[in-house]
Design a protein around this motif. Sequence first.
Motif, PDB file in Angstrom:
ATOM      1  N   THR A  98      35.579  65.189  11.376  1.00 26.49           N
ATOM      2  CA  THR A  98      34.948  64.342  10.371  1.00 26.49           C
ATOM      3  C   THR A  98      34.446  63.042  10.988  1.00 26.49           C
ATOM      4  O   THR A  98      33.327  62.586  10.704  1.00 26.49           O
ATOM      5  N   GLN A 101      31.386  63.816  13.099  1.00 30.68           N
ATOM      6  CA  GLN A 101      30.236  64.175  12.260  1.00 30.68           C
ATOM      7  C   GLN A 101      29.585  62.930  11.665  1.00 30.68           C
ATOM      8  O   GLN A 101      28.349  62.834  11.613  1.00 30.68           O
ATOM      9  N   VAL A 102      30.390  61.986  11.235  1.00 32.34           N
ATOM     10  CA  VAL A 102      29.849  60.735  10.698  1.00 32.34           C
ATOM     11  C   VAL A 102      29.038  60.005  11.769  1.00 32.34           C
ATOM     12  O   VAL A 102      27.939  59.490  11.497  1.00 32.34           O
ATOM     13  N   LEU A 195      26.219  61.273   3.733  1.00 38.91           N
ATOM     14  CA  LEU A 195      27.260  60.821   4.653  1.00 38.91           C
ATOM     15  C   LEU A 195      28.538  60.484   3.889  1.00 38.91           C
ATOM     16  O   LEU A 195      29.644  60.877   4.293  1.00 38.91           O
ATOM     17  N   THR A 198      30.281  63.573   2.753  1.00 41.90           N
ATOM     18  CA  THR A 198      30.975  64.243   3.857  1.00 41.90           C
ATOM     19  C   THR A 198      32.365  63.648   4.050  1.00 41.90           C
ATOM     20  O   THR A 198      33.358  64.370   4.200  1.00 41.90           O
ATOM     21  N   VAL A 199      32.440  62.329   4.053  1.00 42.55           N
ATOM     22  CA  VAL A 199      33.733  61.666   4.219  1.00 42.55           C
ATOM     23  C   VAL A 199      34.659  61.982   3.043  1.00 42.55           C
ATOM     24  O   VAL A 199      35.841  62.297   3.224  1.00 42.55           O
TER      25      VAL A 199
END
Length: 412
Positions: A98, A101-102, A195, A198-199
Amino acid sequence: PDASPTPDASPTPNPSDTPRTSLIRTGGWPFLITSFIGRVPASTLQLGLLLYVSASGLGLGLGGLTIAAIGIGSALSAPMIGRLADRYGPLPVIASCTVIQVLGLLGIYTAVNGGAGAPVVLGCAAVVGFANPQTGPIARAHWSRLARQHRTPDLIRTALGYESAVDELGFILGPVLASLLVGLLGPNPALWVMLAFTVLGQGLFLAYLATRRNTRTPRETTSPEGERIRLPWAAMWSPVLSVFAAGTTFGATQTALTAVFDERGRPELTGLVYGCVGVGSAIASLLVVRLSPRVPLGVRVLGGGVLVLIGGLAMMTLPAVGPAIAISILLGLGVGSIIVSSYTRMEQIAPSRRLSSMMTLLATGLTLGISAGAAVAGWLAREPAHGFWPTAVAGVLAIVAGVSFRFGRARD
């Protein structure tokens, strides 16, 4: 090694000797909810980044290559992520993914707005894909462990159908969400929302994993007899080829539909029509597990390939929205049958201490297919109808895989 179960795998009891087990009772609502939410960001980013790059003025061709870069990165890392999850448990693996990815998404934002050029955009997209936490395969491996612990074969059949349906529900919500975000907010605000999602989404699954320390797989690398675990390589290529065909269908169809509706001046319809592929796949995922075990897995894959071939050829006629929705559902029915049957076969042959590794191997095939389909369709879609050729070819590949399922092994 042949296709028979390895000595490491637990024997499967007769279904008549075991009671039917509820997914809710066995897995629990927290796992069901968080594992679903945790995989939606991946489906949102697929179409979302294609639309983001295209809407930022960099062109549909680079958008298709961006999806390809995400898929290649994911394919390269998936076996490693599965192996790490088998050894250390999913919590540290997903947390690390994670964070990376961020950083990759921030890199794409900076590259697009700073005029850094296509190579930097594609490199950051590859990082985003490389850090894909593989939530779906890890969840499937968890179900398989539960089924083997409880010795309930009907649990894994039901769970794999449920998992495929949940994946497709994510592929319905993700593209629709991506289309709405880019269409309503514009590219940059949409990327920030993706974004944040996603988190949040993967963070919720991490919160569940933090409360469950028993999701870790035993670290032994040898069988109880002291021999190294041998993977059934000869039996694995057919399900990998079939999910590659399914991924090609996804990648090519979403890219070609983007080209079609961009040309028609209705880009907001892309997510709606493409989401119907997920509707059909979810329906198939729930129905296929109810078929009699006497229907071989290879026949199910072959039938799915026929539907994909027909759907791809039908899309080349560039139908209106209504018929395109119907054809998308047909494509989804074929893809759902292929995916469920492939994961079922892989679960049957997987050693118990390599479940995550082998499930992520299928994820590798799926993402490579998405990458190939998106890249080739993006190149062909200068003439929108030509963008659906990879979809039709995917149907042929699935038919070949289905024949190998049916006739290339001693049994399904």
